[in-house]
Write an enzyme that holds these catalytic residues in place. Sequence first.
Site, short mmCIF file in Angstrom:
data_model
loop_
_atom_site.label_atom_id
_atom_site.label_comp_id
_atom_site.label_asym_id
_atom_site.label_seq_id
_atom_site.Cartn_x
_atom_site.Cartn_y
_atom_site.Cartn_z
N ARG A 268 0.82 -1.22 0.00
CA ARG A 268 0.00 0.00 0.00
C ARG A 268 0.85 1.27 0.00
O ARG A 268 0.33 2.37 -0.17
CB ARG A 268 -0.93 0.00 1.22
CG ARG A 268 -1.75 -1.27 1.34
CD ARG A 268 -2.15 -1.53 2.79
NE ARG A 268 -2.53 -2.92 3.00
CZ ARG A 268 -1.66 -3.91 3.22
NH1 ARG A 268 -0.35 -3.67 3.25
NH2 ARG A 268 -2.08 -5.14 3.42
N LYS B 153 -14.86 -0.42 -2.94
CA LYS B 153 -15.05 -0.62 -1.50
C LYS B 153 -14.42 0.52 -0.72
O LYS B 153 -15.04 1.12 0.17
CB LYS B 153 -14.50 -1.97 -1.08
CG LYS B 153 -14.61 -2.26 0.42
CD LYS B 153 -13.30 -2.00 1.12
CE LYS B 153 -13.34 -2.37 2.58
NZ LYS B 153 -12.05 -2.14 3.26
N PRO C 33 -20.64 0.19 1.49
CA PRO C 33 -19.47 -0.54 1.00
C PRO C 33 -19.59 -2.04 1.27
O PRO C 33 -20.07 -2.46 2.33
CB PRO C 33 -18.32 0.05 1.81
CG PRO C 33 -18.82 1.37 2.32
CD PRO C 33 -20.29 1.19 2.51
N ASP D 268 -17.43 -5.25 1.79
CA ASP D 268 -16.14 -5.90 2.01
C ASP D 268 -16.38 -7.39 2.19
O ASP D 268 -17.46 -7.90 1.92
CB ASP D 268 -15.44 -5.28 3.22
CG ASP D 268 -16.18 -5.55 4.54
OD1 ASP D 268 -17.32 -6.10 4.50
OD2 ASP D 268 -15.64 -5.23 5.61
#
Length: 269
Positions: free
Chosen positions: A164, A206, A223, A225
Amino acid sequence: MEITIRDDFDLEKIAQSGQCFRIRQLPGGMYRFISGRHILYIRPAGKMQFQVSEWNDFWEEYFDMHRSYEAVRRSSIGCGDYMERAAAAGAGIRILRQDPWETLVSFIISQRKTIPSIMHCIDSICRLCGESITTAYETVFTFPSAETLDRQADLLAQCSLGYRLPYVKAAARQVASGQTDLQALRDAGDDELMQALLSFYGVGRKVAGCVGLFAYGRTAMAPVDTWIRKVIDTHFGGRNPFPQWGENAGIMQQYLFYYARYEEGRIRR
């Protein structure tokens, strides 16, 4: 000072709802919330009573106090046994209106990470790059601005971000350069907001939905997930139930998310 809250409001459930990663429980039943340079210490002080370090328009908006969550929760009646049980279990959760920049980075980091790991990453970023503020209880660190993170991007390698890391660096550059104005997006429609958030490197639907819901108060966004996908498949026959709840879809999502984790023992009973 002491305030009265005559609506669903449960500090522990808010802290465990997975929408904010910097809430901390302190000794004596006190909770600390921090947003920008605003810091709130709050603890229960009796039925509907809370002792707070401060209370003003900022915190009224932050906790979405102008919406009746009791009314939203009661609207789940007739929506199926599982939804009713989830709403009852999640009574007290509120959608927090968080800072868009901090929320964007937090949910970029959240991908494929556990909540404790996310909290550790964000704390590391704040300690390395944020400003310290000493309160009557502790020293806390602010979440660094996009400009600060862009200037100090090399420090991010110390924050356990893994794959990330380039996503966070790219987001800092995109916001710091003015390419995307996160504050201006407060006035955007839901579709425009979603497209702007999807323009960030590493951001999918998401993450964009989480930012829309938890930073911009777009409660029609729900969202999906892995937890919510499992709920949809197991309890709603694989059909997305959220469109039926319209502007309350995101709140119902929070009830379902909390209850799914509660059922699996991920939340303290």
